[in-house]
Design a protein around this motif. Structure first.
Motif: not given
Ligand SMILES: [Zn+2]
Length: 477
Positions: A353-354, A383-386, A401-403
């Motif tokens: 997804n990322l 938004r997805d990270v949060n 780390v990837f995010s």
């Protein structure tokens, strides 16, 4: 990758002259004053162009000139009783301060007009030899536009239109044609001058760019950029001179940025809505200005108002907020605990997804450098990270780390989130308290565990106990 080419009036697939190499020239400022808000736009958007091409693994040579001899500089020098050199040096420095504030990378080469006079004289001589230039009785040298059949192509004007326009603004009775423009100006008393075969004088503005391109980048370049207001006459004249002198096309792609309006009106000194970048930066900081400049597609006009600037500031804080939370989460995972099983299906799905955001980012940027679309992708990522990566805490350090890297990747191309603020990390004291609390929990000393949790809460560290152990929790904001 496609760009809208002013020359052909359509979007075209970008093909560099040499594989993986791109030569870019951007018309730089005339250094006689602080730069105004309109100047910040080409600086920021073409800096994004350069960063994006590098991101896509092109080797970029980026040249931007300083016009350091010009009527305006001479006037300012006389006003202040100093030399033109002094004025130019001062405002070159001030330009660099603003450019640095706006996070605009230094050009690979920053030539000055006065540093290239010898090449300019040579350039005009060649045009004279080929019959494209003539000298008038007053000692000025003009370009013979009637001899260049494609004159008007870039700005899309017919010869009749051009002539009608030029007749209104006729500035020298000795010109053969009202459209002809000056290549070499004979010196007037008290003005700086350089020797030439046509007498002492100085170069015309259009000639400066053509010569600096030839000298520093070569006869042909890939992309020529500038503000929309430069299309005519400046860029039209650059094309005419260069193509007649060199017998080759000057640039394959012409990119022009749109205007900056102030409260929906054209910025002008007479309307009293004229702002320097420095003034606005003192009020709002530089980064919101950069954000504003890339918040719309580069060809559309953008509007400045105090309200718009506040919106830019809050948009940036949302992004910084996510960045700081990721920093802290990564640090927590390094020092205390990395949740989740690396090989779980959930992990792979999260990564997949990322990665979709990266594909989306490239897709919009490939479409004529759509920075507005790129910012939308950046906010989708945030938004997805949060909502997922940071709220669930089921993800490994690798995903965190990837995010973080992805956020850095996109914002790096756009040139935002570059503030030197130190990344947020877990303090040594907090680290010790978390470890003590883990120990207390293990020993089923719940009173001590709660006490330590409250101490951490006071320090802004919120912990959540899960079946998987303790994790860091972020309050909703
Ligand atoms: Zn130019």
């Amino acid at each position: 990758m496609e760009f809208y080419n002013t020359l052909t009036k359509k979007k075209e697939v970008f093909k560099p002259l040499a594989e993986n190499k791109v030569k870019i020239y951007v018309c730089g400022p005339t250094v006689y004053n602080f730069i105004h808000l309109g100047n910040a736009r080409p600086m920021c958007v073409f800096d994004v162009l350069r960063r994006y091409l590098i991101y896509r693994e092109f080797k970029v040579t980026f040249v931007q000139n300083f016009t350091d001899i010009d009527d305006k500089i001479i006037a300012k020098a006389n006003e202040n009783g100093v030399t033109c050199e002094k004025i130019a040096d001062l405002y070159k420095k001030e330009y660099k301060k603003d450019a640095h504030g706006l996070n605009v990378d230094d050009a690979d080469i920053h030539p000055t007009a006065t540093g290239d006079i010898f090449n300019m004289v040579e350039f005009v001589s060649k045009l004279m030899d080929k019959g494209y230039a003539y000298k008038t009785d007053s000692g000025d040298v003009y370009f013979r536009t009637g001899k260049f059949a494609r004159y008007g192509n870039l700005s899309g004007q017919s010869p009749e239109n051009l002539q009608a326009g030029a007749r209104v603004a006729i500035d020298d009775e000795q010109k053969e044609d009202p459209c002809d423009f000056v290549l070499w100006k004979s010196s007037k008393p008290g003005e700086p001058w350089w020797p030439s075969p046509w007498g002492n004088g100085r170069p015309g503005w259009h000639l400066e760019c053509s010569t600096m391109i030839k000298h520093h980048l070569g006869i042909m370049i890939d992309i020529h950029c500038g503000g929309q207001d430069l299309t005519f006459p400046h860029h039209e004249n650059e094309i005419a001179q260069s193509e007649c002198c060199n017998g080759r096309k000057l640039a394959n792609y012409w990119l022009h940025n749109g205007f900056v309006n102030i409260n929906h009106e054209k910025m002008s000194k007479s309307l009293n809505n004229f702002f320097t970048v420095r003034e606005i930066a003192e009020k709002f900081g530089y980064e919101p200005i950069r954000y504003l400049m890339i918040s719309a597609h580069y060809r559309t006009p953008i509007n400045y108002s105090e309200e718009v600037m506040s919106n830019c500031k809050s948009a940036l804080s949302r992004l910084y907020n996510c960045k700081e939370k990721l920093d802290l989460a990564v640090d927590f995972a390094s020092k205390i605990k990395s949740p989740a099983n690396k090989n779980s299906a959930k992990e792979s799905l999260a990564k997949e997804n990322l990665l979709k955001h990266r594909a989306a980012f490239i897709k919009v940027m490939d479409d004529d450098l759509n920075t507005a679309g790129a910012l939308a992708v950046l906010f989708d990522l945030v938004r997805d990270v949060n909502s997922e990566i940071l709220s669930e805490f089921k993800y490994s350090k690798e995903i965190l780390v990837f995010s973080k890297e992805l956020l850095k990747e996109f914002s790096g191309v756009l040139g935002i989130l570059s503030s030197d603020k130190k990344s947020r990390t877990l303090s040594k004291k907090a680290e010790i308290l978390v470890k003590q609390r883990e120990e207390a929990r293990k020993n089923k000393d719940f009173r001590k565990s709660d006490e330590l949790r409250n101490k951490l809460l006071e320090m802004g560290v919120i912990l959540q106990d899960t079946s998987d152990g303790v994790v860091l929790k972020f309050s909703d904001d």
